[in-house]
Each structure stands twice: as structure tokens, then as C-alpha cells.
Design a protein around this motif. Structure first.
Motif, mmCIF file in Angstrom:
data_model
loop_
_atom_site.group_PDB
_atom_site.id
_atom_site.type_symbol
_atom_site.label_atom_id
_atom_site.label_comp_id
_atom_site.label_asym_id
_atom_site.label_seq_id
_atom_site.Cartn_x
_atom_site.Cartn_y
_atom_site.Cartn_z
ATOM 1 N N UNK A 41 32.688 -14.051 19.408
ATOM 2 C CA UNK A 41 32.966 -13.699 18.273
ATOM 3 C C UNK A 41 34.494 -14.100 17.779
ATOM 4 N N UNK A 42 34.373 -15.006 16.812
ATOM 5 C CA UNK A 42 35.688 -15.609 16.296
ATOM 6 C C UNK A 42 35.990 -15.223 14.685
ATOM 7 N N UNK A 43 37.317 -14.801 14.843
ATOM 8 C CA UNK A 43 37.631 -14.016 13.690
ATOM 9 C C UNK A 43 36.557 -13.086 12.910
ATOM 10 N N UNK A 44 35.946 -12.388 13.648
ATOM 11 C CA UNK A 44 35.233 -11.332 13.252
ATOM 12 C C UNK A 44 33.831 -11.696 12.947
ATOM 13 N N UNK A 45 33.758 -13.021 13.292
ATOM 14 C CA UNK A 45 32.168 -13.346 12.911
ATOM 15 C C UNK A 45 31.780 -14.094 14.193
ATOM 16 N N UNK A 46 30.255 -13.943 14.425
ATOM 17 C CA UNK A 46 29.648 -14.602 15.530
ATOM 18 C C UNK A 46 29.542 -15.867 15.410
ATOM 19 N N UNK A 47 29.948 -16.847 16.374
ATOM 20 C CA UNK A 47 29.855 -18.310 16.600
ATOM 21 C C UNK A 47 28.890 -18.673 17.806
ATOM 22 N N UNK A 48 28.064 -19.637 17.701
ATOM 23 C CA UNK A 48 27.465 -20.079 18.896
ATOM 24 C C UNK A 48 27.859 -21.654 19.036
ATOM 25 N N UNK A 49 28.139 -22.029 20.459
ATOM 26 C CA UNK A 49 28.434 -23.535 20.566
ATOM 27 C C UNK A 49 27.434 -23.931 21.782
ATOM 28 N N UNK A 62 31.086 -22.790 32.335
ATOM 29 C CA UNK A 62 31.161 -23.709 31.153
ATOM 30 C C UNK A 62 32.546 -24.396 30.713
ATOM 31 N N UNK A 63 32.655 -25.331 30.197
ATOM 32 C CA UNK A 63 33.862 -25.930 29.998
ATOM 33 C C UNK A 63 33.916 -26.609 28.374
ATOM 34 N N UNK A 64 35.120 -26.861 28.079
ATOM 35 C CA UNK A 64 35.454 -27.661 26.894
ATOM 36 C C UNK A 64 36.748 -27.894 26.601
ATOM 37 N N UNK A 65 37.103 -28.298 25.451
ATOM 38 C CA UNK A 65 38.547 -28.570 25.015
ATOM 39 C C UNK A 65 39.404 -27.109 25.002
ATOM 40 N N UNK A 66 40.691 -27.459 25.705
ATOM 41 C CA UNK A 66 41.789 -26.263 25.958
ATOM 42 C C UNK A 66 41.814 -26.129 24.334
ATOM 43 N N UNK A 67 41.867 -26.806 23.318
ATOM 44 C CA UNK A 67 42.292 -26.591 21.973
ATOM 45 C C UNK A 67 40.869 -25.706 21.267
ATOM 46 N N UNK A 69 38.933 -23.168 19.572
ATOM 47 C CA UNK A 69 39.268 -21.957 19.243
ATOM 48 C C UNK A 69 38.211 -21.156 19.473
ATOM 49 N N UNK A 70 37.005 -21.518 19.634
ATOM 50 C CA UNK A 70 36.031 -20.569 20.206
ATOM 51 C C UNK A 70 35.998 -20.235 21.520
ATOM 52 N N UNK A 72 38.836 -20.305 23.173
ATOM 53 C CA UNK A 72 40.027 -19.390 23.365
ATOM 54 C C UNK A 72 39.604 -18.219 22.998
ATOM 55 N N UNK A 73 38.804 -17.997 21.879
ATOM 56 C CA UNK A 73 38.436 -16.460 21.849
ATOM 57 C C UNK A 73 37.335 -15.850 22.574
ATOM 58 N N UNK A 74 36.586 -16.897 23.418
ATOM 59 C CA UNK A 74 35.807 -16.346 24.464
ATOM 60 C C UNK A 74 36.626 -15.834 25.603
ATOM 61 N N UNK A 75 37.873 -16.400 26.181
ATOM 62 C CA UNK A 75 38.349 -15.942 27.307
ATOM 63 C C UNK A 75 38.691 -14.679 27.278
ATOM 64 N N UNK A 76 38.514 -13.837 28.190
ATOM 65 C CA UNK A 76 38.626 -12.483 28.433
ATOM 66 C C UNK A 76 38.000 -11.617 27.569
ATOM 67 N N UNK A 77 36.912 -12.058 26.809
ATOM 68 C CA UNK A 77 36.117 -11.204 26.018
ATOM 69 C C UNK A 77 34.597 -11.175 26.276
ATOM 70 N N UNK A 78 33.664 -10.405 25.673
ATOM 71 C CA UNK A 78 32.497 -10.387 25.971
ATOM 72 C C UNK A 78 31.881 -11.612 25.503
#
Length: 217
Positions: A41-49, A62-67, A69-70, A72-78
Motif C-alpha cells: 500500500x502506497x499513499x493509501x492505494x495498492x501498488x504491485x511491482x 526481494x530487492x530493488x532500489x533504495x530510492x 517509494x514502493x 520504502x512503503x513495504x518495509x515494516x508493513x504487511x
């Protein structure tokens, strides 16, 4: 004895007979397909990458860029991570019964950011899971590259698999219709290797270039 679902959230309700909750089935699917989709969930909306996943012990990484946004939103969250493998098209005598043979895994959990001191080892696992023996041949990662890369992991404690196999299933009265039906098998294979044009002339292609998961097919 059939393995029970690890949680109510992981329980398959539709086509429950296709469910599998044992780690052997789940691990085999994760190991057979590195491409995954991660939902957050990013800014209140679902995002799939789409992202690359690999399994180590009781976690999927899984991995990706430290920059990102998705990430960063995933870290620590469901989050929810899925892997799917298409294995056949089922052409039936009616449009309604056209279907697929496939294997898939869904992992629910809270994404954990891998600590900085463990990142290099996790990324080595990623390379070695695909190309055994390659990591030691590479230029070591530098601090800038490690800082630019985010690595997250999910426990496999809340995972389920769904497996569809077998022939076409038609309505009994439709078997008398003059319509061809059957299964078209599908498999993923490696194509002809294309060497980089800037390879040094005395550098031979190593044996490990075909990804491990494709060698088993």
C-alpha cells in the motif's frame, strides 16, 4: 497427513482442492521461478511491482532500489508476494471451461528490511541461487552500490500454494460435440546466449551462465 493452512488469511477458499500448504511444494515453486509480484500500500492505494525473489531458509527475499517509494512503503508493513508458473493451456469444448495448468505461491507477511551488515550476503545468495559459482568471479560490490540497494525479506510462515494439473474438464454432454479439445504444454527455456560485444577476447563463457532454475526443465 495433509498439511493444514498456516492461517485463515492463507487458506484457499475457491478451488480449495488445488491448495497445498507443505513447505516442500511451496519451496519447489519459489525455487522454480525467480520473477515475483509484490503488493503493498502506497499513499493509501495498492501498488504491485515485479521483482526478483529468492529463497533462503525460512524466508523469501526481494530487492530493488533504495530510492523506490514502493519498497520504502513495504518495509515494516504487511505485503503480499506471489509467484506463478504457467505450465499449460487447457482448450475445452466451451469457452467457460478453458483453463490453465499452473503452479503458484502466495506469501503474506510483514516485510523486514535486511540490515546493512547482512545485505552483501543476501545479494550473494541471490546471484548464487541463479548462477552457482558466479559470485566469486565478480568485482566485489562497493559501499555506494550496497547503499543504493534495498533488500527485504518475508517469513514463509504464512504461505500457500495452488497447483492446477490434468486434462480438460468439460460438461458431460459436450464430449459428443465435434470440437477439438486438449492441453498445450508450456515451458520456459533459455535461448541462445548472446555474448557482450565488449567482452575481452580471451574471456571464455563460463559453465554457469544458464540460470539454475532453467537447467532443471
Amino acid at each position: 497427513m495433509t498439511t493444514p493452512p498456516p492461517s485463515d488469511r492463507a487458506r484457499l477458499r475457491r478451488a480449495a482442492h488445488k491448495a497445498a500448504y507443505d513447505r516442500a511444494t511451496i519451496d519447489a515453486i519459489l525455487d522454480a521461478q525467480p520473477l515475483a509480484l509484490v503488493a503493498a500500500v502506497l499513499d493509501g492505494a495498492p501498488v504491485v511491482i515485479p521483482t526478483l525473489q529468492w529463497r533462503h531458509g525460512d524466508h523469501v527475499y526481494f530487492h530493488g532500489s533504495s530510492a523506490s517509494r514502493t519498497l520504502r512503503a513495504a518495509a515494516g508493513n504487511p505485503v503480499c508476494l506471489t509467484v506463478s508458473i504457467l505450465e499449460g493451456w487447457k482448450l475445452a469444448r466451451s469457452a467457460f471451461h478453458h483453463s490453465l495448468n499452473f503452479r503458484s505461491v502466495m506469501v503474506h507477511g510483514r516485510a523486514e528490511r535486511v540490515p546493512a551488515e547482512e545485505k552483501a550476503a543476501a545479494l550473494e545468495d541471490m546471484i548464487e541461487s541463479l548462477f552457482p559459482g558466479r559470485w566469486q568471479t565478480l568485482r566485489p560490490m562497493n559501499e555506494k552500490e550496497l547503499k543504493a540497494t534495498a533488500v527485504l525479506r518475508l517469513p514463509l510462515s504464512e504461505a500457500s500454494a495452488k497447483v492446477a494439473t490434468g486434462p480438460v474438464q468439460d460438461e458431460e454432454e459436450d464430449y459428443d460435440l465435434p470440437i477439438w479439445a486438449g492441453v498445450v504444454p508450456v515451458r520456459e527455456v533459455a535461448g541462445e546466449v548472446e555474448a557482450d560485444v565488449r567482452n575481452l577476447p580471451d574471456v571464455a563463457m563460463p559453465d554457469h551462465v544458464i540460470p539454475k532454475y532453467l537447467r532443471r526443465r
